[in-house]
Design a protein around this motif. Sequence first.
Motif, PDB file in Angstrom:
ATOM      1  N   ASP A 198      69.094  44.643  50.168  1.00  0.00           N
ATOM      2  CA  ASP A 198      70.401  45.047  50.689  1.00  0.00           C
ATOM      3  C   ASP A 198      70.596  44.554  52.122  1.00  0.00           C
ATOM      4  OD1 ASP A 198      71.064  46.267  48.325  1.00  0.00           O
ATOM      5  OD2 ASP A 198      70.487  48.288  48.979  1.00  0.00           O
ATOM      6  N   ASP A 199      69.542  44.618  52.923  1.00  0.00           N
ATOM      7  CA  ASP A 199      69.646  44.146  54.315  1.00  0.00           C
ATOM      8  C   ASP A 199      69.858  42.635  54.366  1.00  0.00           C
ATOM      9  OD1 ASP A 199      69.348  46.689  55.329  1.00  0.00           O
ATOM     10  OD2 ASP A 199      67.174  46.518  55.571  1.00  0.00           O
ATOM     11  N   ILE A 200      69.193  41.904  53.487  1.00  0.00           N
ATOM     12  CA  ILE A 200      69.356  40.446  53.441  1.00  0.00           C
ATOM     13  C   ILE A 200      70.797  40.081  53.112  1.00  0.00           C
ATOM     14  CG2 ILE A 200      68.763  38.371  52.115  1.00  0.00           C
ATOM     15  CD1 ILE A 200      65.935  39.519  51.823  1.00  0.00           C
ATOM     16  N   VAL A 201      71.349  40.729  52.092  1.00  0.00           N
ATOM     17  CA  VAL A 201      72.717  40.423  51.658  1.00  0.00           C
ATOM     18  C   VAL A 201      73.726  40.840  52.718  1.00  0.00           C
ATOM     19  CG1 VAL A 201      74.461  40.880  49.901  1.00  0.00           C
ATOM     20  CG2 VAL A 201      72.074  40.603  49.241  1.00  0.00           C
ATOM     21  N   SER A 202      73.503  41.991  53.342  1.00  0.00           N
ATOM     22  CA  SER A 202      74.422  42.468  54.376  1.00  0.00           C
ATOM     23  C   SER A 202      74.420  41.536  55.585  1.00  0.00           C
ATOM     24  CB  SER A 202      74.022  43.886  54.800  1.00  0.00           C
ATOM     25  OG  SER A 202      74.840  44.340  55.865  1.00  0.00           O
ATOM     26  N   GLY A 253      72.925  33.760  43.550  1.00  0.00           N
ATOM     27  CA  GLY A 253      72.460  34.098  44.893  1.00  0.00           C
ATOM     28  C   GLY A 253      71.361  35.132  44.852  1.00  0.00           C
ATOM     29  N   ARG A 254      71.518  36.147  43.990  1.00  0.00           N
ATOM     30  CA  ARG A 254      70.506  37.189  43.858  1.00  0.00           C
ATOM     31  C   ARG A 254      69.165  36.590  43.415  1.00  0.00           C
ATOM     32  NH1 ARG A 254      71.209  42.597  42.841  1.00  0.00           N
ATOM     33  NH2 ARG A 254      73.439  42.204  42.479  1.00  0.00           N
ATOM     34  N   TYR A 291      78.625  28.098  45.928  1.00  0.00           N
ATOM     35  CA  TYR A 291      78.672  28.507  47.332  1.00  0.00           C
ATOM     36  C   TYR A 291      79.068  27.302  48.190  1.00  0.00           C
ATOM     37  CZ  TYR A 291      76.088  32.915  46.544  1.00  0.00           C
ATOM     38  OH  TYR A 291      75.688  34.165  46.151  1.00  0.00           O
ATOM     39  N   SER A 292      79.715  27.567  49.303  1.00  0.00           N
ATOM     40  CA  SER A 292      79.893  26.526  50.311  1.00  0.00           C
ATOM     41  C   SER A 292      78.550  26.268  50.982  1.00  0.00           C
ATOM     42  CB  SER A 292      80.923  26.954  51.350  1.00  0.00           C
ATOM     43  OG  SER A 292      80.411  28.015  52.145  1.00  0.00           O
ATOM     44  N   SER A 293      78.440  25.138  51.686  1.00  0.00           N
ATOM     45  CA  SER A 293      77.179  24.826  52.380  1.00  0.00           C
ATOM     46  C   SER A 293      76.876  25.885  53.432  1.00  0.00           C
ATOM     47  CB  SER A 293      77.251  23.439  53.013  1.00  0.00           C
ATOM     48  OG  SER A 293      78.336  23.355  53.925  1.00  0.00           O
ATOM     49  N   GLY A 294      77.920  26.391  54.095  1.00  0.00           N
ATOM     50  CA  GLY A 294      77.710  27.429  55.104  1.00  0.00           C
ATOM     51  C   GLY A 294      77.178  28.714  54.500  1.00  0.00           C
ATOM     52  N   MET A 295      77.686  29.092  53.332  1.00  0.00           N
ATOM     53  CA  MET A 295      77.212  30.300  52.652  1.00  0.00           C
ATOM     54  C   MET A 295      75.746  30.154  52.253  1.00  0.00           C
ATOM     55  SD  MET A 295      80.599  30.944  50.308  1.00  0.00           S
ATOM     56  CE  MET A 295      79.928  32.258  49.292  1.00  0.00           C
ATOM     57  N   PRO A 328      79.968  40.134  47.879  1.00  0.00           N
ATOM     58  CA  PRO A 328      80.746  39.887  46.651  1.00  0.00           C
ATOM     59  C   PRO A 328      80.296  38.663  45.847  1.00  0.00           C
ATOM     60  CG  PRO A 328      82.173  40.111  48.603  1.00  0.00           C
ATOM     61  CD  PRO A 328      80.777  39.890  49.084  1.00  0.00           C
ATOM     62  N   PHE A 329      79.369  37.881  46.394  1.00  0.00           N
ATOM     63  CA  PHE A 329      79.064  36.583  45.786  1.00  0.00           C
ATOM     64  C   PHE A 329      77.660  36.479  45.197  1.00  0.00           C
ATOM     65  CE2 PHE A 329      81.883  36.091  49.466  1.00  0.00           C
ATOM     66  CZ  PHE A 329      83.019  35.578  48.857  1.00  0.00           C
TER      67      PHE A 329
END
Length: 395
Positions: free
Chosen positions: A135-139, A112-113, A154-158, A145-146
């Motif tokens: 940090d703002d993007i991830v928050s 993800g990163r 990842y799920s499609s929603g994630m 945690p992922f």
Amino acid sequence: MSEPIVISVKEVSKHFRLPHEKVSSIKDFFVHPLQSLRGGKTSEVQHALDGISFDIKQGEFFGIVGRNGSGKSTLLKILAEIYQPSSGEVSVVGKLVPFIELGVGFNPELTGRENVYLSGALNGFSDKEIDEMYDDIVSFAELEPFMDQKLKNYSSGMQVRLAFSVATRSKADILLIDEVLAVGDADFQRKCFDYFSQLKKDKKTVVFVSHDMYAVREYCDRAALIDSSHIVAIDDSETIARKYVELFTETGERLSNPTLSPERWGDKRARYENVKTKMTGDGITIKADVIADESIDDPTFGIMVANAKGQPIFGTNTNIEQGKQLPLKAGESRGIEWEFPDIFNSGKYYVELTIMYKSVTEVSDWWKEAASFVITKTKDTPFIVNPPIRYTGKG
């Protein structure tokens, strides 16, 4: 002074040629060589859009609504230059960022990163700029945690939440948004709504495709209704929302309605019964039974309250409030209940109830006047709402 036009669509049409048969083997190619070169025996032309014209001014939040297959997403892809029109002209002034097919360009084998930096680079950001906003993007995506897991886990929603979060950082003059509100839980959807509110405050130009009439009413200044590849009407968002509803009234199979109004339709997979209104000292409660004749995996239950003039006072649905849907099983009967404070002026009010599914694109039961209630207050004001107000001051 009138705002300048930043999107102009002039007589745009889009046609797709659909072959009825295709060559599927080497044998077919040699047995029917001419047919193979033509791509099949016969084909037909699908007219996805036919003679579409409209203008959008700078700072306008413009909605595009219509039933499934009407041509909405095709139009959005033409504006994004994913498709080229078969005829007509489109002109766009300013940088345009599409929020459609989110996640295109992501690599499932990367974390993800790593995909944040990849997507950021595709959106024109430097590594330093991504460092500052990471940090703002991830928050915003709620995926802390992922981020060091591979995207394929990842799920499609994630995945869509991460892509949407990156896209919100894009430096754009114009944004194209296609049904992102159906993704994520209640907290994430509220963030989406807050983001849209900020876009309106910042006077960004937004083209918004949605089946959610609550969102269209809330955010859009104007909207266009597309049906059968043509624009039926362009007007203020409330007028277009009503016309959209009328499409189902005209063509959908109506449900029997023994009470207030015949204006009810849907495919009857699930329906409302026994709708009751209860007035309490400080609020109103709407109770109803939901009867499922067929199973629905993702039902969304909605409510809207309008005054006697048809002006919407408020509306919401379980997707917005809860962010998840509990499946309905065939033969199931479920009680639902809406509670809201008495914010109303004196007058008569009507309750509209809906059951939708497939990410609020299909209608199971839409009941325009499922119930009504009357409010009488000693203090009257000239405004739509009249909530309890306590004044504290001197003099």
